[in-house]
Scaffold this motif. Structure first.
Motif, PDB file in Angstrom:
ATOM      1  N   VAL F  97     -33.223  18.916   1.183  1.00 30.93           N
ATOM      2  CA  VAL F  97     -31.954  18.892   2.102  1.00 30.93           C
ATOM      3  C   VAL F  97     -31.162  17.261   2.648  1.00 30.93           C
ATOM      4  N   ALA F  98     -32.276  16.368   2.401  1.00 31.29           N
ATOM      5  CA  ALA F  98     -31.790  15.230   2.927  1.00 31.29           C
ATOM      6  C   ALA F  98     -31.379  14.142   1.819  1.00 31.29           C
ATOM      7  N   PHE F  99     -31.278  14.564   0.104  1.00 30.07           N
ATOM      8  CA  PHE F  99     -30.899  14.316  -0.389  1.00 30.07           C
ATOM      9  C   PHE F  99     -28.895  14.644  -0.389  1.00 30.07           C
ATOM     10  N   THR F 100     -28.961  15.967  -0.767  1.00 27.66           N
ATOM     11  CA  THR F 100     -28.135  16.316  -0.331  1.00 27.66           C
ATOM     12  C   THR F 100     -26.548  15.655   0.651  1.00 27.66           C
ATOM     13  N   LEU F 101     -28.128  15.147   2.228  1.00 28.66           N
ATOM     14  CA  LEU F 101     -26.665  15.030   2.963  1.00 28.66           C
ATOM     15  C   LEU F 101     -26.493  13.292   2.606  1.00 28.66           C
ATOM     16  N   LEU F 102     -27.462  12.636   1.939  1.00 27.00           N
ATOM     17  CA  LEU F 102     -27.850  11.839   1.276  1.00 27.00           C
ATOM     18  C   LEU F 102     -26.190  10.636   0.443  1.00 27.00           C
ATOM     19  N   ILE F 103     -25.762  12.393  -0.921  1.00 30.10           N
ATOM     20  CA  ILE F 103     -24.304  11.621  -1.104  1.00 30.10           C
ATOM     21  C   ILE F 103     -23.662  12.594  -0.845  1.00 30.10           C
ATOM     22  N   ALA F 104     -23.614  13.176   0.614  1.00 26.25           N
ATOM     23  CA  ALA F 104     -22.277  13.106   0.805  1.00 26.25           C
ATOM     24  C   ALA F 104     -22.372  11.980   1.729  1.00 26.25           C
ATOM     25  N   VAL F 105     -22.952  11.390   2.784  1.00 27.21           N
ATOM     26  CA  VAL F 105     -22.658  10.163   2.984  1.00 27.21           C
ATOM     27  C   VAL F 105     -22.317   9.027   2.194  1.00 27.21           C
ATOM     28  N   TYR F 106     -22.640   9.183   1.010  1.00 29.71           N
ATOM     29  CA  TYR F 106     -22.390   8.384  -0.149  1.00 29.71           C
ATOM     30  C   TYR F 106     -20.933   8.831  -0.355  1.00 29.71           C
ATOM     31  N   ASN F 107     -20.620   9.809  -0.602  1.00 32.57           N
ATOM     32  CA  ASN F 107     -19.253  10.332  -1.061  1.00 32.57           C
ATOM     33  C   ASN F 107     -18.189   9.232  -0.089  1.00 32.57           C
ATOM     34  N   ARG F 108     -18.734   9.453   1.412  1.00 34.78           N
ATOM     35  CA  ARG F 108     -18.015   9.008   2.278  1.00 34.78           C
ATOM     36  C   ARG F 108     -17.524   7.674   2.831  1.00 34.78           C
ATOM     37  N   TYR F 109     -18.640   7.129   2.226  1.00 37.28           N
ATOM     38  CA  TYR F 109     -18.648   5.520   2.794  1.00 37.28           C
ATOM     39  C   TYR F 109     -18.931   4.865   2.281  1.00 37.28           C
ATOM     40  N   GLU F 110     -19.251   5.739   0.345  1.00 37.24           N
ATOM     41  CA  GLU F 110     -19.990   4.000  -0.514  1.00 37.24           C
ATOM     42  C   GLU F 110     -21.033   3.034  -0.049  1.00 37.24           C
ATOM     43  N   THR F 111     -21.786   3.520   1.006  1.00 33.17           N
ATOM     44  CA  THR F 111     -22.616   2.688   0.788  1.00 33.17           C
ATOM     45  C   THR F 111     -23.406   3.887   1.341  1.00 33.17           C
ATOM     46  N   LEU F 112     -25.029   2.982   1.790  1.00 34.30           N
ATOM     47  CA  LEU F 112     -26.200   3.845   1.849  1.00 34.30           C
ATOM     48  C   LEU F 112     -27.551   3.058   3.086  1.00 34.30           C
ATOM     49  N   ASP F 113     -26.813   1.324   2.884  1.00 29.85           N
ATOM     50  CA  ASP F 113     -27.345   0.536   3.863  1.00 29.85           C
ATOM     51  C   ASP F 113     -27.081   0.935   5.367  1.00 29.85           C
ATOM     52  N   GLU F 114     -27.842   0.936   6.169  1.00 32.56           N
ATOM     53  CA  GLU F 114     -27.374   1.420   7.821  1.00 32.56           C
ATOM     54  C   GLU F 114     -26.583   0.502   7.852  1.00 32.56           C
ATOM     55  N   GLU F 115     -26.456  -0.630   8.008  1.00 38.42           N
ATOM     56  CA  GLU F 115     -26.046  -1.628   8.527  1.00 38.42           C
ATOM     57  C   GLU F 115     -24.560  -1.553   8.208  1.00 38.42           C
ATOM     58  N   GLU F 116     -23.824  -1.037   7.028  1.00 36.99           N
ATOM     59  CA  GLU F 116     -22.670  -1.470   6.366  1.00 36.99           C
ATOM     60  C   GLU F 116     -22.497   0.252   6.542  1.00 36.99           C
ATOM     61  N   LEU F 117     -23.015   0.979   6.738  1.00 37.47           N
ATOM     62  CA  LEU F 117     -22.560   2.209   7.604  1.00 37.47           C
ATOM     63  C   LEU F 117     -21.845   1.899   8.869  1.00 37.47           C
ATOM     64  N   ILE F 118     -23.344   1.679   9.668  1.00 39.85           N
ATOM     65  CA  ILE F 118     -22.499   0.893  11.052  1.00 39.85           C
ATOM     66  C   ILE F 118     -20.941   0.677  11.222  1.00 39.85           C
ATOM     67  N   ASP F 119     -20.956  -0.853  10.169  1.00 35.30           N
ATOM     68  CA  ASP F 119     -19.952  -1.098  10.065  1.00 35.30           C
ATOM     69  C   ASP F 119     -18.841  -0.620  10.272  1.00 35.30           C
ATOM     70  N   LYS F 120     -18.967   0.251   8.901  1.00 34.28           N
ATOM     71  CA  LYS F 120     -17.720   1.198   8.552  1.00 34.28           C
ATOM     72  C   LYS F 120     -17.090   2.222   9.456  1.00 34.28           C
ATOM     73  N   ILE F 121     -18.054   2.651  10.091  1.00 38.80           N
ATOM     74  CA  ILE F 121     -17.521   3.999  10.906  1.00 38.80           C
ATOM     75  C   ILE F 121     -16.576   3.555  12.103  1.00 38.80           C
ATOM     76  N   GLN F 122     -17.131   2.026  12.392  1.00 38.39           N
ATOM     77  CA  GLN F 122     -16.681   1.767  13.662  1.00 38.39           C
ATOM     78  C   GLN F 122     -15.728   0.673  13.313  1.00 38.39           C
TER      79      GLN F 122
END
Lengths: 102, 490, 81, 146, 493, 122
Positions: F97-122
């Motif tokens: 399940v974690a992998f599935t979600l990881l792929i979904a996250v990467y499809n949306r934001y093109e990154t898996l780094d938490e700080e970059e993710l938070i930057d991109k979400i905001q």
């Protein structure tokens, strides 16, 4: 923040190690989990399985008997967990028929 | 005749009337018919209970359990009937007056207005007939919520802010009441209103009793408008005038002082109050409120604001009477409920009539209006004289009894307070009358008396107050009732 | 139960775990995880839990390894920490 | 994986290995009564043999072996086998999953339990195989967000 | 005959339908939702029937595989589990009934796996509640959690990341719980709750038992969003699809709270829990902080779903506070609040879903007078639920606070009493703000006037469940003496 | 003392592994690293159960006709093994399940780094 995290982690490890030192000695056959009678005089699962697995299901591998019969609902749950994971892959990753709006 | 269902019906009748009122929102005449019908039926039902109440009997009705051992119970005891008669009787006049007012002022959302009004009356009668604290809390909170749409009726910025203030005060009070009731239940094992109090066999440390009393004081004091927590009341004058009249002269604030009587007489009991010295606290607060409110009333130019502060002061008369812990004091307080209700509702009606007719709110603009609105101003004069305590209007007798009560308890300061505040009352009402009658008016050409729907209720309430002054027992034996109640508590 | 053997495997386990968490190339991390699982399976068998060891070897080292590789290929291989 | 390792050598090796792994998987499932193993391990081995082909051969080869849409029904069937076994026991008047009540004539309760365990192991094996393949397929194909 | 099998039937109904939905859903996707409705309806029926059976006949123990505990695994249908099962299944039935249109709009074509997973999640929750075995509880916990992660991951763009964070923290919690179970198993040699309850007092004072308690409370506390471990909740509830939130929010944290009840009041008992460290008091204080924190954060939100999510953090605190009081009144208040909050939150989240469906947003600052014209019944239901949340009588929400207040006074716990009162006021602030907007805010210029707004009420399949839940709040309010009468009998001491 | 060490060192190592896993979850920014930490955390608990199942001088829990079953001390306790089979499978499902979600996250934001993710979400 990071220091706080480290502190929590170290504290957690210390508490657990301290508590684990209070656990019964490992490998002693007279531990309660290995005994035949518990302190309230009920059967203890582990010893019951060892003594009765073959008699009950004609299967030498006790683990299989416990897994498949005595605690079969656990195993069922385990299968359902895997089944859930499969459906999750379907739900999250499968292409939807209509494209979602942006 | 079996009267056991009458209290329930009296509570429900206006609640049920909400449904036809909402359904006939497109036909104003039909809608108002429902309101008046409900008011008349309610008054009739309450009157059925009066004979029993004068004999000191009460009608009890146990409906369902709200909580294990804590029923939703109604108990039409003398005090409750007394309050219910006043509230439901004045509702009839207010209904007529409201119709004249909202149509004259062209108010919006009239259906919501009348529906909320009906709910408020149900809640008030429910408060009057509550047999225990939990039922009381229930109706107290319903009253809070149902009054809110009336307070914010204008939907102006000022009204919304007033509504917020009102909610903040009354919801806090409701929560304190919940906490206090829960404490009473845990300490005494009962939450029923018992004449003489429920703490008879319970030994509590002095501090605990003091804290409990202060919690209750906060809970009921907000609606009773005692001084540090009164400020929602002047703010709520943003509401339409009939609302101020009925709710802020009769229903809501009188529920507050009624609650004070319930708490002092039926929860704590006069003995406990005296032995823990709680009455003195109340006397100090009430006395201070009377003087301060009268002084503040001087400074108000807005007529309704002045009346509001006058209300704050007069509510504390009642609280003071209760706090004296003497039979006469209690009697005076109870009598002042009726006196103040009729007088203050007259004054508010007058203020509303002036506003609808002349669109004038401030006292400085009232010069010479007695010439165009003679009946209204005559009623206003009667009302202000009554509140100032000039005989033979009913306000005098309640003040007289209050003074007797304080002398009975060997206290002189309350008498001084009463006298001083009487003078202050004269001081802040007299200029209005003076302006109206003796100063030359401007821009009054073409205006006449307000519509009969408004003037008739004004005159009726004014005459009622005079009649009560002459014959305290004329209608429904309210005087005997007050005497009986106060004696039953000692 | 041979405690000396267990102790050695323990040390290697801890080492591989730390390495898997610390390398920046995710493919190396995945390989270290597979090694970790394999060592774990070894430890289980050393403790007499043959079923658990077998399962860990097949599922932990095998299937999870494949899935891990797929994830790393579908996403990014580099890690910032 | 968008670019699978489609070299002939790898494909050949995979095709050589895959059947043996599959046979071993079935062996593990059925021999779980006597030696370590059982439904999960066997199912995982079956899945491994299929995944091997998928990793080596890409989608075209995968379609020949087990089609993608077949995995969900297989998983359902796997769960159903287990579930039905339990329900049959209930229908015969026992508790859920009480294999001693299975309606197989001529068997004592102990051998009935032996059989019951075997049946459910097959169910587990099927389900685990199908689902692991399913997860892999969905992960490789990815999501169409955007 | 059916009575003795009820505990299994309740859980297995969900399982059956979680298998049937893919079987039929692959053939025709639109069959998924009706099947899910039938499944949850059946389970709700079984739960209601089961609870009445419990009232007549007492607890039911169901031995899986015919093996009596402690050898086998049992399902225990006693008062507490029966009550929780009844609450969650009934609420879930209404939510699933409600979700038809939302599912069609927010994740078209994915109904089949969605509803199958919803069924699996309910199976997990029911199993967690019913099971009498600590390890079996872990298995069901994982089923419910995994399905929950996925259901949360469907929704807005941010949803998968929120779900992933929830997965990490939730699985870590589950693992810590498992370690706690391991400690207990090592000490006592059994996994059966009833069996272990009899043994544990003999190990009073053992550090390992205390550690096990800490591990279990921390692990389950994550799921229950107990104060310092609530971080996953607001994001998850906000970004998930409306129907997912409506399904998880009323149910998920309650089930975790149930396990805390089971562990602290039954398995360990209050004396043993407080033997070394006063855990119940600590939990109570944490719950208090959570209540205040959740309320204050809710006031700061402008998005309705996010506001409701923070409100959930606060409301779960009431339940845990009732648990920490460990007296009959607090217990009754907490359980009544489980029921009330499940109904209220389901109704509120369903309403936010309806608004999202019709308006495309649920931003509070954009609410205005036209909403009342457009959605009169929705807004009426919202008003009832909101007033109940604030805790005004005679609606249900008042009474749970009343019993909690009784409980705090019984324990002379003035801090908790003050927190209850203050948080009620804070609740009033954020709900009356919405009501003010809906009933009085003039629409911005350029928009239609309130009188011009056309009636645009949602369809019956959404309106009925919402209305029934709202009406039931009034019914619960008046009938709570009956309910509490039953609940007081459940209290273990 | 030596007995104490022999009786408890397995627990201590379990806890150390557990804390390594927690360290990965708490301190690593990369989401795959977090997942690895999660896997370590889960397996360490499995290790705990397996280690408590062991007895000195006992054989594996498969019936050997030469070793009598009525002496319980002859065989290892099969119960924790069974539990851990389940736990391992649960762990794999979680990872899936974690992998599935990881792929979904990467499809949306093109990154898996938490700080970059938070930057991109905001």
């Amino acid at each position: 923040m990071k220091i706080l995290k480290v502190l929590i982690l170290v504290l957690f490890a210390a508490v657990l190690i301290y508590a684990a030192s209070d656990l019964p000695y490992r490998g002693e056959p007279d531990n309660l989990m290995h005994a035949e009678q518990s302190i309230t005089n009920t059967r203890v699962m582990g010893s019951y399985f060892i003594q009765n697995a073959y008699r009950d299901a004609r299967t030498p591998n006790m683990v299989t008997v416990v897994l498949g019969d005595y605690r079969s609902i656990d195993t069922f749950g385990e299968q359902v967990v895997i089944y859930t994971a499969g459906l999750i892959a379907l739900l999250v990753l499968r292409k939807s028929k209509r494209r979602r709006k942006k | 005749m079996d009267l056991s269902l009458v209290p329930l019906l009296a509570v429900l009748v206006s609640l049920v009337a909400v449904i036809p009122i909402l359904l006939s929102s497109d036909k104003p005449n039909l809608r108002e018919t429902w309101t008046i019908l409900a008011a008349v039926i309610k008054f009739g039902l309450v009157l059925l209970l009066v004979p029993g109440a004068i004999e000191g009997k009460s009608v009890e009705l146990h409906l369902i359990d709200l909580a294990p051992g804590m029923p939703l119970a109604l108990n039409a005891d003398p005090l409750g009937v007394y309050f219910a008669v006043i509230a439901s009787g004045l509702w009839i006049f207010t209904s007529f007056y409201s119709i004249g007012y909202v149509r004259g002022a062209g108010e919006h959302k009239q259906t919501r207005y009348f529906a909320s009004f009906a709910v408020c009356l149900s809640a008030t009668i429910g408060i009057a007939f509550s047999a225990n604290l939990l039922t009381f809390v229930l109706f107290y909170e319903i009253l809070t919520v149902a009054t809110y749409p009336l307070v914010i009726h204008n939907e102006s910025k000022e009204a919304i802010n007033a509504g917020r203030k009102y909610l903040a005060f009354t919801l806090t009070a409701g929560l304190l009441l919940v906490a206090g009731s829960a404490m009473v239940y845990i300490y005494t094992g009962t939450i029923d209103f018992t004449p003489g109090g429920v703490f008879s066999g319970v030994e509590l440390p002095h501090t605990a009793m003091l804290v409990l009393f202060i919690i209750f004081l906060g809970a009921v004091g907000v609606k009773a408008g005692i001084m540090p927590i009164h400020s929602w009341l002047p703010a709520a004058m943003a509401a339409p005038t009939p609302v101020s009249a009925l709710l802020h002269a009769v229903a809501v604030v009188k529920s507050g002082v009624f609650a004070v009587i319930r708490v002092v007489g039926y929860v704590f009991g006069t003995d406990v109050m005296a032995s823990y010295g709680l009455g003195d606290i109340l006397i100090v607060i009430a006395g201070a409120t009377i003087i301060l409110a009268s002084l503040i009333a001087f400074a108000q130019d807005n007529l309704k604001q002045r009346l509001a502060y006058s209300t704050v002061g007069h509510l504390s008369y009642i609280v003071l009477g209760v706090a004296l812990l003497t039979p006469f004091g209690m009697q005076g307080g109870i009598m002042h409920i009726a006196a103040h209700a009729t007088l203050k509702i007259t004054l508010f009606f007058c203020a509303g009539a002036i506003y609808v007719n002349l669109k004038r709110k401030n006292i400085s603009n009232l010069n010479g209006i007695a010439k165009v609105m003679p009946w209204t101003m005559a009623a206003f004069t009667i009302g202000s004289m009554g509140l100032a305590g000039i005989p033979p209007i009913n306000g005098f007798f309640s003040k007289w009894t209050l003074a007797l009560g304080s002398l009975d308890g060997d206290m002189v300061i309350p008498v001084i307070v009463l006298v001083v505040s009487g003078l202050l009352n004269v001081g802040y009402f007299f200029p209005i009358i003076y302006r109206a009658y003796f100063k030359p008016g401007e821009g009054l050409e073409g205006y006449g008396e307000a519509s009969p729907l408004m003037v008739v209720p004004i005159m009726v309430t004014a005459i009622l107050s005079v009649l009560f002054g002459f014959f305290p027992n004329l209608f429904f034996g309210l005087y005997d009732l007050a005497v009986n109640i106060s004696l039953s508590l000692f | 139960m041979i405690w000396e053997l267990e102790l050695i495997i323990y040390v290697f386990l801890a080492l591989s775990a730390v390495v898997a968490l610390e390398v920046t190339d995710m493919l190396v991390a995945v390989v270290m995880m597979t090694i970790f699982s394999f060592l774990m399976a070894l430890l289980f068998i050393a403790m007499g839990a043959i079923d658990v060891g077998f399962t860990e070897a097949v599922i932990g080292a095998g299937v999870t390894g494949i899935l891990f590789v797929v994830v790393v290929f579908r996403t990014s291989r580099k890690s910032n920490d | 994986m968008n670019k699978p390792f489609q070299t002939p050598i790898v494909l050949l090796g995979a095709r050589l290995l895959s059947p043996y792994i599959m046979v071993f998987g079935w062996y593990v499932i059925f021999h779980g009564h006597y030696s370590p193993g059982g439904g999960f391990q066997g199912g995982a081995l079956l899945a491994a043999s299929i995944l091997l082909m998928r990793v080596a051969g890409g989608r075209t080869v995968a379609e020949l072996q087990i089609k993608e849409f077949a995995t969900t029904p297989l998983a359902v069937i796997g769960v159903m086998i287990y579930f039905a076994t339990g329900l049959v026991a209930v229908a015969m008047g026992g508790y859920f999953l009480d294999y001693g009540m299975l309606p197989i004539p001529g068997m004592e309760p102990d051998w009935l339990r032996y059989t019951g365990i075997l049946i459910i192991e097959v169910g587990i094996g099927l389900a685990v195989m199908a689902i692991l393949v399913m997860i892999y397929d969905n992960m490789v194909r990815g999501e169409d967000y955007g | 005959m059916i009575e003795s099998h009820l505990p299994a039937y309740i859980a297995l109904t969900f399982l059956l339908f979680s298998v049937l939905i893919p079987a039929f859903g692959l053939w025709r996707n639109e069959l998924s939702q009706p099947l899910a409705v039938i499944g949850s309806g059946l389970a709700a029926g079984f739960s209601i029937y089961g609870f009445f059976t419990y009232l007549q006949l007492g607890s039911i123990r169901y031995f899986f595989g015919g093996w009596e505990p402690p050898i086998g695994i049992e399902f225990v249908y006693d008062g507490l589990s029966g009550f929780f099962v009844l609450v969650i299944n009934t609420v879930a039935f209404f939510v699933i009934l409600h979700s038809h249109h939302i599912a069609k709009k927010e994740f078209p074509g994915k109904e089949m796996p969605y509803y199958a997973l919803a069924m699996l999640m309910m199976l997990g929750f029911n199993g967690m509640i019913l099971t009498g075995d600590l390890f079996n509880l872990y298995v069901f916990l994982e089923i419910a959690s995994l399905a929950g992660y996925a259901i949360i991951a469907i929704g807005d763009k941010q949803a998968p990341y929120a779900a992933f964070r929830y997965l990490i923290i939730g699985t870590a919690g589950g693992t810590l719980y498992l370690l706690g179970v391991g400690f207990l198993y090592t000490i006592t040699g059994t996994l059966n709750i009833i069996d272990m309850t009899a043994m544990l007092p003999q190990f009073a004072g053992s550090t390992a038992v205390v550690a096990a308690l800490i591990l279990m409370i921390v692990g389950i506390g994550v799921k229950a969003a107990l104060f310092p471990m609530h971080g996953w909740l607001p994001d998850s509830y906000t970004y998930a699809s409306s129907s997912s939130t409506a399904l998880i929010a009323p149910i998920g944290t309650k089930v975790a709270a149930y396990i805390l009840f089971r562990i602290i009041l039954w398995l360990f008992g209050v004396e043993l829990t407080d033997a070394v460290v006063p855990f119940t008091y600590i939990i109570g204080v944490l719950a208090c902080i959570g209540i205040l924190y959740g309320s204050i954060m809710a006031i700061a939100q402008t998005e309705m779903k996010r506001m409701l999510a923070y409100s959930s953090v606060s409301q779960i605190g009431y339940i845990i506070m009732g648990l920490s009081l460990a007296n009959p009144w607090g217990f009754a208040g907490a359980l009544l609040h489980v029921l009330n909050h499940a109904v209220m939150k389901a109704a509120l989240f369903m309403i936010s879903g309806q608004l999202r469906l019709k308006e495309g947003h649920s931003n509070i600052s954009l609410f205005d007078d036209t909403y009342r014209k457009k959605y009169p019944w929705t807004m009426a239901a919202f008003t009832v639920a909101a007033i109940s949340m604030v805790g005004l009588p005679p609606l249900a929400g008042f009474f749970s606070k009343w019993y909690l207040a009784l409980g705090t006074i019984d324990n002379s716990n003035w801090l908790f009493l003050a927190v209850i009162l203050i948080s009620s006021l804070l609740n009033a602030v954020y709900f009356f703000r919405i009501l003010e907007n809906v009933y009085m805010m003039k629409p911005d210029k350029g928009q239609k006037e309130a009188s011009d707004a056309k009636r645009n009420e949602v369809s019956g399949s959404m309106l009925w469940p919402t209305s029934i839940l709202a009406v039931s709040l009034i019914v619960i309010g008046f009938a709570n003496a009956v309910i509490v009468g039953v609940l007081l009998n459940i209290f273990p001491m | 003392m030596a007995d104490f060490f022999l009786g408890h060192y397995a627990y201590w190592f379990t806890i150390i592994l557990l804390c390594i896993g927690l360290y990965g979850i708490l301190f690593k920014k990369n989401l795959i690293k977090k997942t690895i930490g999660l896997a370590i955390l889960q397996i360490s608990v499995v290790l705990y159960f397996v280690s408590v199942a062991s007895k000195w001088d006992a054989t594996v829990p498969v019936l050997d006709p030469n070793i009598p079953v009525d002496q319980v001390a002859n065989y290892l306790n099969p119960l924790p093994h069974t539990l851990m089979l389940t736990a391992i499978v649960v762990g794999v499902a979680t990872l899936g399940v974690a992998f599935t979600l990881l792929i979904a996250v990467y499809n949306r934001y093109e990154t898996l780094d938490e700080e970059e993710l938070i930057d991109k979400i905001q």
